[in-house]
Design an enzyme around this catalytic site. Sequence first.
Site, PDB file in Angstrom:
ATOM      1  N   LEU A 180       0.850  -1.194   0.000  1.00 28.27           N
ATOM      2  CA  LEU A 180       0.000   0.000   0.000  1.00 28.27           C
ATOM      3  C   LEU A 180       0.882   1.238   0.000  1.00 28.27           C
ATOM      4  O   LEU A 180       1.803   1.342   0.802  1.00 28.27           O
ATOM      5  CB  LEU A 180      -0.899   0.021   1.250  1.00 28.27           C
ATOM      6  CG  LEU A 180      -1.921  -1.105   1.408  1.00 28.27           C
ATOM      7  CD1 LEU A 180      -2.578  -1.033   2.784  1.00 28.27           C
ATOM      8  CD2 LEU A 180      -2.973  -1.026   0.315  1.00 28.27           C
ATOM      9  N   HIS A 181       0.590   2.156  -0.921  1.00 28.62           N
ATOM     10  CA  HIS A 181       1.357   3.410  -0.920  1.00 28.62           C
ATOM     11  C   HIS A 181       0.584   4.602  -1.479  1.00 28.62           C
ATOM     12  O   HIS A 181       1.023   5.733  -1.369  1.00 28.62           O
ATOM     13  CB  HIS A 181       2.656   3.246  -1.702  1.00 28.62           C
ATOM     14  CG  HIS A 181       2.447   3.180  -3.199  1.00 28.62           C
ATOM     15  ND1 HIS A 181       2.023   2.039  -3.842  1.00 28.62           N
ATOM     16  CD2 HIS A 181       2.606   4.120  -4.170  1.00 28.62           C
ATOM     17  CE1 HIS A 181       1.931   2.273  -5.131  1.00 28.62           C
ATOM     18  NE2 HIS A 181       2.261   3.525  -5.366  1.00 28.62           N
ATOM     19  N   ARG A 182      -0.588   4.374  -2.080  1.00 25.24           N
ATOM     20  CA  ARG A 182      -1.319   5.485  -2.705  1.00 25.24           C
ATOM     21  C   ARG A 182      -1.874   6.433  -1.638  1.00 25.24           C
ATOM     22  O   ARG A 182      -2.352   5.995  -0.580  1.00 25.24           O
ATOM     23  CB  ARG A 182      -2.460   4.961  -3.554  1.00 25.24           C
ATOM     24  CG  ARG A 182      -1.990   4.011  -4.641  1.00 25.24           C
ATOM     25  CD  ARG A 182      -2.320   4.503  -6.012  1.00 25.24           C
ATOM     26  NE  ARG A 182      -1.734   3.624  -7.009  1.00 25.24           N
ATOM     27  CZ  ARG A 182      -0.963   4.023  -8.006  1.00 25.24           C
ATOM     28  NH1 ARG A 182      -0.678   5.297  -8.129  1.00 25.24           N
ATOM     29  NH2 ARG A 182      -0.468   3.172  -8.878  1.00 25.24           N
ATOM     30  N   ARG A 203       6.926   5.660   2.212  1.00 23.82           N
ATOM     31  CA  ARG A 203       5.836   6.627   2.417  1.00 23.82           C
ATOM     32  C   ARG A 203       4.850   6.116   3.464  1.00 23.82           C
ATOM     33  O   ARG A 203       4.433   6.851   4.371  1.00 23.82           O
ATOM     34  CB  ARG A 203       5.121   6.864   1.085  1.00 23.82           C
ATOM     35  CG  ARG A 203       3.883   7.739   1.167  1.00 23.82           C
ATOM     36  CD  ARG A 203       3.108   7.688  -0.146  1.00 23.82           C
ATOM     37  NE  ARG A 203       1.952   8.563  -0.073  1.00 23.82           N
ATOM     38  CZ  ARG A 203       1.951   9.835  -0.420  1.00 23.82           C
ATOM     39  NH1 ARG A 203       3.071  10.393  -0.860  1.00 23.82           N
ATOM     40  NH2 ARG A 203       0.862  10.564  -0.330  1.00 23.82           N
ATOM     41  N   ASP A 249      -2.316  -1.604  -4.014  1.00 26.15           N
ATOM     42  CA  ASP A 249      -2.856  -0.460  -4.746  1.00 26.15           C
ATOM     43  C   ASP A 249      -1.888  -0.048  -5.847  1.00 26.15           C
ATOM     44  O   ASP A 249      -1.967   1.046  -6.397  1.00 26.15           O
ATOM     45  CB  ASP A 249      -3.196   0.712  -3.807  1.00 26.15           C
ATOM     46  CG  ASP A 249      -2.015   1.171  -2.967  1.00 26.15           C
ATOM     47  OD1 ASP A 249      -0.865   0.781  -3.267  1.00 26.15           O
ATOM     48  OD2 ASP A 249      -2.234   1.950  -2.010  1.00 26.15           O
TER      49      ASP A 249
END
Length: 365
Positions: A209-211, A244, A283
């Site tokens: 997950l990074h969005r 992130r 994502d």
Amino acid sequence: MKKITLIAGARPNFMKIAPIIHAIKEAQVNGKSISYRLVHTGQHYDKKMSGDFFEQLNLPDPDVNLNAGGGSQAEQTASIMIGFEKELTDNPADLVIVVGDVTSTMACAIVAQKLHTKVAHVEGGIRSYDWSMPEEINRLVTDAITDYFFTTSEIANENLMRSGVASDKIFFVGNTMIDTLLKQRPRFTKPEIWDQLQLKEKEYLVMTLHRPANVDQESQIKALLDEIIEHTEDAQLIFPVHPRTARILEKLDVQHPRLHMVEPLAYLEFNYLVERSLAVITDSGGITEETTVMGIPCMTLRDNTERPETIMEGTNELIGTDTKGIAPAMKRLFNGEWKKGSIPKLWDGHTAVRIIDKILDFEEI
């Protein structure tokens, strides 16, 4: 002699650029008059996000590193443009090849055109139609000033033609990231965490997950993780944490015996895990392509995708950013009801060779 400048800046770029370099070298061995210069913009600048990829994918050291990492998107774009303007002025090219949809792709395409150098966009024409995604802006700007489009699907061709691109500038060649996947698949490497966590095939899920829509709000990422944990039965959850995302998770106290948050993994180690997993929750766009080729169920926590072929033909499904989509998807997975999928046309490992053959035929460069 056709002089090519290749741009790589972020983790997905390296997977897409590696087979192009190998295809150029093969053309040189066969007596073709072509040379290349590899420019690393430095957009991803830590070892796990950049350095390991050069080693594992057998990429040569870049001819130059612009060291343009860090800062806001505007600062990064400006830094890349300033660095690449000097680089291209000092080392003129007949063609600049940009790949994917990262900041480096857009910034270097702009610089090249302003210096009257033709641009080819590998992976041109893909669209999510979601302007809240920085990548979509990068795609639109890049494709607006591109001379030659190398596409991954017929859908991308249609997107380009609808926007007014002439069909003779569009070349449906396949997917260079799949070239890399198929070449490297026999070399996938067991990561240390396999034995440390005593993992077993098809008894764990891989998560990435990074969005911003998923990780920028603490309440959102916590809700997603809680829902995933609740509905994954006894499966282990392996979560290589993007830098992130790590910054957000540091503020939260999400813990569970089955949830294993680990450092980002290098390419060969990460795909070793994916290939043996029960499913992937992500994502990312690129991972949905890799899971499609490997036949691994994939749940995408997004409301749209620029890679619809992974849904129409592959093993991917859009679950959405709303947590209510997770439970029914998991139920189908654990009931053995997930679709099988197929591999899209021309995702066969020979895309880069097709690209270089086309470029060698271009009379105007």
